[in-house]
Structure formats: structure tokens, C-alpha cells
Design a protein around this motif. Structure first.
Motif, short mmCIF file in Angstrom:
data_model
loop_
_atom_site.label_atom_id
_atom_site.label_comp_id
_atom_site.label_asym_id
_atom_site.label_seq_id
_atom_site.Cartn_x
_atom_site.Cartn_y
_atom_site.Cartn_z
N ILE A 264 0.88 -1.17 0.00
CA ILE A 264 0.00 0.00 0.00
C ILE A 264 0.91 1.22 0.00
O ILE A 264 1.24 1.79 1.05
CB ILE A 264 -0.94 0.01 1.22
CG1 ILE A 264 -1.73 -1.30 1.28
CG2 ILE A 264 -1.90 1.20 1.14
CD1 ILE A 264 -2.61 -1.43 2.49
N GLU A 266 0.57 4.23 -0.82
CA GLU A 266 0.06 5.56 -0.46
C GLU A 266 0.20 5.84 1.03
O GLU A 266 0.04 6.99 1.46
CB GLU A 266 -1.41 5.69 -0.86
CG GLU A 266 -1.69 5.52 -2.35
CD GLU A 266 -2.00 4.07 -2.71
OE1 GLU A 266 -2.48 3.84 -3.83
OE2 GLU A 266 -1.77 3.19 -1.86
N SER A 275 4.39 12.02 -0.17
CA SER A 275 2.92 11.92 -0.11
C SER A 275 2.27 13.24 -0.50
O SER A 275 1.24 13.26 -1.17
CB SER A 275 2.50 11.50 1.31
OG SER A 275 3.01 10.23 1.63
N ASP A 278 2.68 13.44 -4.32
CA ASP A 278 1.80 12.48 -4.98
C ASP A 278 0.35 12.92 -4.90
O ASP A 278 -0.43 12.71 -5.84
CB ASP A 278 1.95 11.10 -4.34
CG ASP A 278 3.30 10.46 -4.65
OD1 ASP A 278 3.95 10.91 -5.61
OD2 ASP A 278 3.69 9.52 -3.92
N ASP A 282 -1.80 14.16 -8.24
CA ASP A 282 -2.68 13.04 -8.59
C ASP A 282 -3.64 13.47 -9.70
O ASP A 282 -4.30 14.51 -9.62
CB ASP A 282 -3.47 12.58 -7.36
CG ASP A 282 -4.14 11.23 -7.57
OD1 ASP A 282 -4.59 10.94 -8.71
OD2 ASP A 282 -4.21 10.45 -6.61
N SER A 295 -9.39 5.88 -4.97
CA SER A 295 -8.89 5.15 -3.80
C SER A 295 -7.49 5.61 -3.40
O SER A 295 -7.20 5.80 -2.21
CB SER A 295 -8.90 3.65 -4.06
OG SER A 295 -8.10 3.33 -5.19
N GLY A 296 -6.60 5.78 -4.39
CA GLY A 296 -5.25 6.23 -4.06
C GLY A 296 -5.24 7.60 -3.44
O GLY A 296 -4.53 7.85 -2.45
N ARG A 297 -6.00 8.52 -4.02
CA ARG A 297 -6.09 9.88 -3.49
C ARG A 297 -6.67 9.86 -2.07
O ARG A 297 -6.17 10.55 -1.16
CB ARG A 297 -6.96 10.72 -4.43
CG ARG A 297 -7.02 12.23 -4.15
CD ARG A 297 -8.08 12.61 -3.09
NE ARG A 297 -9.33 11.90 -3.22
CZ ARG A 297 -10.35 12.31 -3.98
NH1 ARG A 297 -10.24 13.40 -4.69
NH2 ARG A 297 -11.48 11.61 -4.02
N ARG A 299 -6.57 7.48 0.16
CA ARG A 299 -5.62 6.92 1.12
C ARG A 299 -4.56 7.95 1.49
O ARG A 299 -4.16 8.06 2.66
CB ARG A 299 -4.96 5.67 0.54
CG ARG A 299 -5.89 4.48 0.42
CD ARG A 299 -5.20 3.33 -0.29
NE ARG A 299 -6.09 2.18 -0.43
CZ ARG A 299 -5.78 1.09 -1.12
NH1 ARG A 299 -4.61 0.99 -1.72
NH2 ARG A 299 -6.64 0.09 -1.20
N ARG A 300 -4.07 8.69 0.49
CA ARG A 300 -3.07 9.71 0.80
C ARG A 300 -3.65 10.80 1.70
O ARG A 300 -2.98 11.27 2.63
CB ARG A 300 -2.55 10.33 -0.49
CG ARG A 300 -1.71 9.37 -1.34
CD ARG A 300 -1.06 10.09 -2.51
NE ARG A 300 -0.37 9.12 -3.36
CZ ARG A 300 -0.89 8.58 -4.46
NH1 ARG A 300 -2.12 8.95 -4.85
NH2 ARG A 300 -0.22 7.71 -5.17
#
Length: 599
Positions: A264, A266, A275, A278, A282, A295-297, A299-300
Motif C-alpha cells: 500500500i 500511499e 505523499s 503524490d 494526482d 482510492s489512491g487519493r 488513502r493519501r
């Protein structure tokens, strides 16, 4: 009997030492049975079956847990099926297929594999997201405290690298000591814990729990040294206060190494610069929270928020409660992380080869001819578990898991019922009788081929439209009127030698003769008949779990069932002599009555 098979890259062994709840009683000691290696398609196979109400296979990307705990993306399923194993036709080799039965429950003390399987589970990456966010929150709390107490970070080694160079330039011995100890301790812990993680399994439950447990131990020691009642020489401002920052840094190294290995990216739980970059760069920064690419955004954002809020709360607690209280609170979050990891769903990755349905890895069969044991339970990875469609009796299903899929694969590959309208089946036994049923269910016209007429009526009942007896006459006479009538021939028998050339006249141009039975002696055939008919001689082996599921559904949809006779597994000493006398038509099924099987 000791049986090892390696459908993947490793070998699974069924033995008294490795089988959960195995039966090592003298079930067939007096029968003095012997198994041979003549036909891999008929060798002992072990399978687990799990009926589901939806009758569906798990979708791509879904995962299952250990062999008794089957999870589809973390949701528990329940199954109740019989424990059965089958014996092949006596003219062939012994074939055993076992299906383990248990009600699927989560608590490890209720699992058939108990604690060992639970601790050995590989947990899903998705289930670790909340764990890592909580770890990031505790990192924020602790880093705020360590910087306020030591002017040094425990986790943020980017900052420590800068502080270390500043200490060297300013010739600040105390700052150099604390920063250097923190950086060295962090890297040493990351080295040790990271490589242990690779050895044990980075997402293996036992390793994740042990890693967090070690972090808690380091925090306990830190809290003791920071408390008013701790050793005087290691308190804040004392000569050996570097011990405290060393413990914090070791804890952080263990935490960050596990987080980076959790797949994971992120949520690294410590660095912030990457972070931030990223997040703001994004591509999907401005989409909604429920967007399929968010989902990635998300989580960050959760990670950055946890770090900021944790640092803020850590600073306030440090000001009003003291450093050791902050450490105790961080321990509470670590305990919560352990709890989440303990109940995290397991994951087993399964390589799927949908086009061919073939497991491309080699099959390895190891038979100990001196052993005389049958086992009532089988223990193995749950990726071998295949859902049993509703309405399919387990006793009728288990032959399909081995012999059935062995003939199904070449029938499907070579287009039985489509490009191969006419299919011949040589040998009407354990495999052959299923080959007739499956080919007929796939829409092919089936011709059964056997030595005599004894099985003619059975072949017709099974679905064969034509029957050829080869015994008592030359092959030319036996095949008269059937020349060039078949697109595909499946040979399920395994005599000592086989006259391939005699059967080629049955094939149409571009026809295929496929062997699933092992012929001990080399096949001899002239090349000219093959060239003239553009014919091919091929072989085939067992299929993948996807192919097995497809076959089971075909049996339900078309209504065919292998011909089986059930025996209580405890009656093995009566079943084996009957088996040797050639009485099965065409599969013996041993039913584990002790585990709920029905005769």
C-alpha cells in the motif's frame, strides 16, 4: 499412501506428519494394496469443495483464505459437504479424491487447522489500510514528542539527515549523538525487520502481529525510561537519554519496514514529502470520494490527515501530560492495530488461465508403495477449493475433480461438439465412461471403442451413439465402415503398448488422437500416415480450478453424473477386494461418515 503433487511452484504433501486430523489406523494394512505410476490422470488427488448458494466462482481479483476458512474479499462463506474419495476402474490404477468438509467459521479455535493455519494466513492488502492509518497517527504523536524532547525525530529520517549535517557543521556533539543514534537505530531495525519479513512473508499474519508486538515492547521500555520512576541515568536530560531515542527509532524502523512491504504505497506511515507531491499531482485529485479512481487519493488524504492530527494531539499531550503519557497512548493505538490484524481476512492468490483451463506448472506424483493408509481429512491451500454447484451430490462430483476434468480439458480444447462433431472414446472405465458423458453433453456424436461387447449396453446408456469392439479380429475388420468418421479420439486406457497406427484410419483429415492414459512402451507410428491425413497425436493432463468449476456446472446443466457406488470409508478392507475383482461400475466412492457424509 504418501502423495505429493505440485500444481503450483511448490509441493503439497499428504502424510501422517502433515495431515490435520489424519487417520493412521490400519485401514488397509491387511489388503496389502499397491499403487502404480501408469497414469498420472488417475493418481491420488485431493480436493476441497465448497457449495455456495449463488453457484458462482469468485470473480477475478477475489481471494480466499486458508483451506477451511474461505473468504471472498473478506466475507465468510459457509459450506457443508461430504468427505469422499474415489477409486478408479480396477483395470486401471487406484485413484483417490478427498473432499474435506467443515463449516466455515472465523475463530481459529474452531477451524480445522486451528491456530497454525490462522497464523499462517496471508492477509489482504486492503484489510491493512486502516491499520496503517492508525500507525501513521501514532507516528505523528511520537514524532512530535521526540522532537520536543530531543530536537530529533524518531521516524522522519529525512529531517534527521539534515539535522545530522547541521550538527556536524556547528560541532554540536549532543545533537550529533542523538541524531546519529536515531538514524543508525532506525536503519538497523529496518534492515533486520525488513529481511525477516521477506523470509517469513511480508503479509503473513504471524509476522504482522509479531512486528507490532515488538513495537509495543519498545514503547513500553521507552515509557519506563521516560516516567518519573524510571532509571535516573536515562531520563530526559541525563547522560544516557540517547537510549530513549534509540528505542523510539528502532520501533519506527520496524513499523516503516512493515508498512512499505504491505503493498500500500500511499501510506508509508512516516515520510510526508513524497505523499504531499503524490497527492497534489494526482490525476484524480478533484474527483469525488466515490469515484472508481479515487482510492489512491483517498488513502493519501487519510494518511496525511492522520499524521497532522497525530502531531497536533502529540504536542498538546506533551505540554499538559508529559512524554510518557504520550507513549502510553501510542501503545493503545498499537494494540488496536494488532486487533485489526488478528481479524483481517486472508488472501490466497490463484493463477487463472481461463483460455486453456490448464495448470501450466508440472504435476509431481510421489507414491510410497509400502504405505497402507487412507486419510479421512486433507489439509492444503484453499486455492484448490472449488465451489460445488447446488444440486450436485458430492459423491457424484468428486470423480469429476480428477478423472472428469482430465478428459474434459482435451474435449474442450479440441472443440468437442463444435469443430469436433464426432468424438471417439477408447476404453470404457473410470475415465472413459465420463468422457462419453461429457462429450455427449457438449454436443458431440460419440463412438465408444472397447475390446469386447461386455460394456456395449453401458456405453449406449452413457450416451454413445456407436460402439466398436476390437477384440477377436483385426483392427482393419473392426474399423470397417468407420474409416474417417472421427474428428477427435480420446484414449483413456493404458495398456502396456498401443498400436497408434491402427487407429489413425478412424480420423478425418486434421483429426487428433489425444492420450490421457499413460502407455508404458513408446508409441510407434510412421510419419507418412500422419502427413497424409494431417493428423496429430497429443497428450493432456489435469485442469485448473476454473476448468473444474466449468465442468461441475456443465454436469448440473446437462444432468449427467458419473456412475458411482458409495462405501463407508471404514469398510475399506471390504471395498478393496471388490475393487480388485473388477466389480466397480465405474467408480468407488469412499464416504467419510464420521464427518457427516451420507451413504
Amino acid at each position: 499412501m504418501s502423495n505429493s503433487l505440485s500444481p503450483t511452484s511448490h509441493t503439497q504433501t499428504i502424510s501422517p506428519a502433515s495431515t490435520a486430523h489424519n487417520s493412521t489406523t490400519d485401514l488397509i494394512a491387511r489388503a496389502d494394496t499397491r499403487a502404480s505410476m501408469n497414469d498420472p490422470a488417475r493418481e491420488p488427488r485431493a480436493t476441497s469443495e465448497k457449495p455456495t448458494s449463488s453457484q458462482q466462482r469468485p470473480a477475478e481479483g477475489e481471494a480466499c483464505g486458508n483451506e477451511q476458512e474461505v473468504y471472498w474479499e473478506g466475507q465468510k462463506q459457509e459450506r457443508n459437504v461430504q468427505n469422499t474419495c474415489t477409486l478408479d476402474d480396477p483395470s486401471k490404477n487406484v485413484n483417490t479424491t478427498t473432499s474435506t468438509t467443515a463449516k466455515v467459521v472465523f475463530p481459529p479455535w474452531k477451524r480445522n487447522d486451528r491456530w497454525s493455519g490462522w497464523m499462517g494466513d496471508t492477509v489482504t492488502a486492503q484489510s491493512l489500510v486502516l491499520c496503517l492509518i492508525l500507525q501513521a497517527f501514532s507516528t505523528g504523536i511520537l514524532d512530535a514528542t521526540t522532537y520536543l524532547d530531543f530536537s530529533t525525530f524518531a521516524s522522519n529520517q529525512t529531517g534527521n539527515t539534515i539535522l545530522l549535517t547541521v550538527a556536524i557543521v556547528r560541532v554540536s556533539g549532543h545533537l550529533l549523538l542523538l541524531t546519529g543514534v536515531s538514524l543508525a537505530s532506525f536503519l538497523s531495525a529496518a534492515l533486520v525487520f525488513g529481511h525477516i519479513g521477506h523470509f517469513v512473508g511480508v503479509r503473513r499474519r504471524i509476522w504482522l502481529l509479531l512486528n507490532v508486538f515488538c513495537q509495543i515492547i519498545f514503547l513500553i521500555l521507552s515509557a519506563i525510561f521516560l516516567s518519573p520512576s524510571g532509571p535516573a541515568q536515562t531520563r530526559l536530560g541525563a547522560k544516557h537519554e540517547w537510549v530513549i531515542i534509540s528505542l523510539f527509532a528502532v520501533m519506527s524502523g520496524a513499523q516503516v519496514s512493515a508498512a512499505r512491504q504491505a503493498s500500500i504505497q500511499e501510506i508509508p506511515t512516516a515520510p510526508m514529502t513524497s505523499s504531499y507531491v503524490d497527492l497534489v499531482s494526482d490525476k484524480y485529485l478533484f474527483v469525488g470520494f466515490n469515484h472508481k479512481h479515487s482510492s489512491g487519493r483517498n488513502r493519501r488524504l487519510a494518511y496525511i490527515s492522520a499524521m497532522i492530527i497525530g502531531s497536533f494531539i502529540g504536542g498538546i499531550m506533551h505540554k499538559y501530560a508529559g512524554s510518557w503519557v504520550v507513549v502510553v497512548v501510542a501503545m493503545g493505538f498499537k494494540l488496536a492495530v494488532m486487533g485489526l490484524m488478528a481479524v483481517a481476512p486472508a488472501e490466497i492468490k490463484e493463477k487463472k488461465e481461463k483460455e486453456s483451463g490448464i495448470n501450466a506448472s508440472p504435476l509431481i506424483f510421489v507414491i510410497d508403495k509400502t504405505a497402507k493408509y487412507w486419510f479421512k481429512y486433507w489439509r492444503g491451500p484453499s486455492r484448490f477449493a472449488v465451489p460445488l454447484p447446488e444440486g450436485l451430490d458430492p459423491a457424484a462430483a468428486v470423480p469429476l475433480f480428477c478423472g472428469g476434468v482430465t478428459v474434459y480439458i482435451p474435449l474442450r480444447r479440441y472443440g468437442a461438439g463444435t469443430s469436433a462433431k464426432n468424438v471417439g472414446v477408447i476404453g470404457i472405465g473410470g475415465l472413459g465412461h465420463m468422457a462419453i458423458q461429457i462429450a455427449q453433453a457438449m454436443g458431440a456424436e460419440v463412438t465408444a471403442i472397447s475390446r469386447g461387447d461386455a460394456k456395449k449396453s453401458d456405453a449406449i446408456k452413457l450416451g454413445a451413439g456407436k460402439y466398436i469392439a476390437t477384440g477377436g479380429q483385426s483392427f482393419a475388420d473392426a474399423f470397417k465402415g468407420h474409416e474417417r468418421s472421427l474428428n477427435l479420439i480420446i484414449c483413456t486406457s493404458n495398456p502396456a503398448e498401443f498400436p497408434v497406427a491402427e487407429y489413425l484410419p478412424l480420423l478425418r483429415p486434421e483429426g487428433i488422437m489425444c492420450f490421457v492414459g499413460i502407455i508404458p512402451k513408446p508409441l510407434e507410428v510412421l510419419t507418412f500416415p500422419l502427413i497424409r491425413s494431417t493428423a496429430a497425436v497429443a497428450g493432456s493432463k489435469i485442469g485448473s480450478p476454473d476448468a473444474i468449476a466449468s465442468l461441475l456446472q456443465l454436469a448440473v446443466d446437462k444432468g449427467f453424473r458419473p456412475w458411482v457406488e458409495k462405501w463407508n470409508m471404514d469398510d475399506i478392507n471390504r471395498a478393496m477386494p471388490a475393487f480388485k475383482r473388477g466389480e466397480p461400475k465405474y467408480r468407488y466412492v469412499l464416504v467419510n461418515v464420521d464427518n457427516g457424509g451420507k451413504l
